[in-house]
Design an enzyme around this catalytic site. Structure first.
Site, mmCIF file in Angstrom:
data_model
loop_
_atom_site.group_PDB
_atom_site.id
_atom_site.type_symbol
_atom_site.label_atom_id
_atom_site.label_comp_id
_atom_site.label_asym_id
_atom_site.label_seq_id
_atom_site.Cartn_x
_atom_site.Cartn_y
_atom_site.Cartn_z
ATOM 1 C CG HIS A 172 -1.678 -1.230 1.470
ATOM 2 N ND1 HIS A 172 -2.913 -1.526 0.936
ATOM 3 C CD2 HIS A 172 -1.316 -2.311 2.207
ATOM 4 C CE1 HIS A 172 -3.298 -2.723 1.343
ATOM 5 N NE2 HIS A 172 -2.340 -3.232 2.116
ATOM 6 C CB SER A 293 12.180 23.436 -13.922
ATOM 7 O OG SER A 293 11.411 24.626 -13.896
ATOM 8 C CE LYS A 299 10.537 20.221 -10.174
ATOM 9 N NZ LYS A 299 9.208 20.437 -10.757
ATOM 10 C CD GLU A 306 7.578 13.120 -14.932
ATOM 11 O OE1 GLU A 306 6.602 13.680 -14.417
ATOM 12 O OE2 GLU A 306 8.594 13.734 -15.295
#
Ligand code: ARG
Length: 476
Positions: A172, A293, A299, A306
């Site tokens: 979980h 970024s 970043k 992704e």
């Protein structure tokens, strides 16, 4: 030829009737007909397979005396010439020639004259495309398999390096029990092993040659289907001509295996995305597979991971698309089936990129083992070990031990400490049967080492998994 047309359905009198099939037509197709019919913009990707299958076919026609040995040789040399042109200049896109099969035949006729017309004896574009496409999918399977093997090698190497690196194991996405990073990585090795066996299974099943099925019913010419099958590396000819020109299971088998691969890659990508986030901080992704970024200088985004996760959706979409194309088609060939290629080509490209990206990520990421260890310590990951200790050493029934352990976790949480930082008096106040030996069980190292069942997370077991995997990969 690939400009946008203006008219929508009027006959385009300039086009004349089609040179390949126009004998019974008074007028040529409209611009819209030519555009919707043309598959050359995408099926030109089949050119190597198309040439190979044509060469096998004409060699057989020559050997069987269906065309003269001279003509067969002229055609075969002409095909080599066309192949050289394609390799050098690319495949020309002429909508009037519809597809790769007619494009090649038309060029052959320009080069060697009317004898080119003998190539299409005893075959149809229907068995031709079924053969070409099988050959293409077979190559795609072989390429995917090679990429997946490289990924497995990367997983095994990192697993060996981290056979004893402790991290929290989750259920979980909540800290469950400590595991080793090597164990976690070897889980993906196993998934990829099954994926490779699915691809091998698809390859084995599809490796039969449709050539000679002709349009749908076979042919009256005395062809030798075994010869063409063998020349193209198939195990033998397909058994039923109607099935052979209508079957796209082989492409679907591939797409479904590819979907399963991309699904596994997507899960692995998701793990890297989570692990790379600051609150986790389990991994530093390679710069080469990250982006920055334009507004937030701090970043480092896991874009490659992704996109692997995103691509899985597209690959699964490709499988769905072809299933829907096929589901209502009567035997034998229907033109809908021309739409079989874009989803397969798209999926193969996405898959190759995804496999390469994940291989790089596994091979080059820096695992922050101290952070992982800390997270395992603070997450009460050894609570099960405390319960097990109570069962084993104090002869307490598991349900009661579970309850006692829950009270200990509650206390540790309230005090903001790890389980093994609770003083003995505190533990004894919860249950007097606890003694100082319990601290052995509460350490994450002891916990991990104790899970030495076959396939378990103990470093020795992980090393054994790695050794088995290495010897399997070596034997390939
Ligand atoms: N371009 C066609 C395809 O990919 C080739 C087969 C054409 N067959 C036919 N009967 N029109 O499906």
């Amino acid at each position: 030829m690939s400009g946008k047309h203006q008219d929508t359905g009027r006959n385009d009198s300039n086009a004349g009737s089609n040179q390949m099939w126009g004998g019974r037509f008074a007028q040529g197709p409209s611009a819209i007909m030519r555009e919707i019919n043309a598959s050359i913009p995408f099926d030109k990707a089949l050119w190597r397979q198309d040439i190979a299958a044509s060469k096998a076919h004409v060699a057989m026609l020559g050997a069987q005396g269906i065309v003269s040995a001279n003509d067969a040789a002229t055609i075969s040399e002409g095909l080599d010439h066309v192949a050289e042109e394609y390799a050098r200049d690319g495949v020309p896109e002429d909508w009037d020639l519809e597809d790769i099969h007619m494009t090649t035949e038309a060029r052959l006729a320009e080069l060697i004259g009317p004898v080119a017309g003998r190539l299409h004896t005893a075959r149809s574009r229907n068995d031709q495309v079924a053969t070409d496409f099988r050959l293409w999918v077979r190559d795609a399977i072989d390429q995917a398999d090679a990429g997946l093997k490289a990924l497995q090698l990367a997983l095994v190497a990192r697993a060996e390096e981290h056979a004893a690196s402790i991290m929290p194991g989750f259920t979980h996405l909540q800290t469950a029990q400590p595991v080793t990073l090597g164990h976690h990585l070897m889980a993906y090795y196993e998934m990829i092993a099954r994926d490779r066996s699915r691809l091998a299974d698809a390859r084995m099943r599809m490796n039969q040659c449709p050539l000679g099925s002709a349009a749908l019913a076979g042919t009256g010419f005395p062809i030798d289907r075994n010869a063409t099958a063998q020349a193209l590396g198939f195990d033998g000819p397909t058994a039923n001509s109607l099935d052979a020109v209508s079957d796209r299971d082989f492409a679907l088998d591939y797409l479904m295996a590819a979907s399963q691969v991309s699904l596994h890659l997507s899960r692995l990508a998701e793990e890297f995305i989570i692990w790379a986030s600051q609150p986790f901080g389990f991994v530093r992704l390679p710069d080469s597979l990250s982006t920055g970024s334009s507004i937030m200088p701090q970043k480092k985004n896991p874009d490659a991971a992704e996109l692997v996760r995103g691509h899985a959706g597209r690959v699964i979409g490709c499988a769905t698309s072809l299933m829907i194309t096929m589901k209502g088609l009567p035997l034998a060939y229907s033109k809908d089936m021309q739409d079989d290629k874009p989803p397969v080509f798209e999926a193969a490209g996405l898959l190759a990129l995804s496999i390469a990206a994940m291989t790089g990520m596994v091979a080059e990421s820096e695992f922050r083992t101290e952070r992982m260890r800390q997270a395992a310590e603070l997450g009460y990951a050894t609570a099960t070990d405390l319960a097990d200790w109570l069962v084993r050493e104090a002869d307490i029934p598991f349900r009661e031990a579970h309850h006692i352990t829950g009270a200990a976790v509650k206390r540790a949480e309230a005090d903001g400490v790890a389980l093994d930082q609770l003083p003995l008096e505190v533990l004894q106040a919860i249950d007097s049967r606890i003694d100082e030996r319990v601290y052995q069980a509460l350490s994450i190292d002891a916990s991990v080492a104790s899970r030495a069942s076959y396939g378990g997370t103990a470093p020795d077991q992980v090393k054994a998994q790695v050794a088995r995997a290495k010897s399997r990969l070596d034997k390939e």
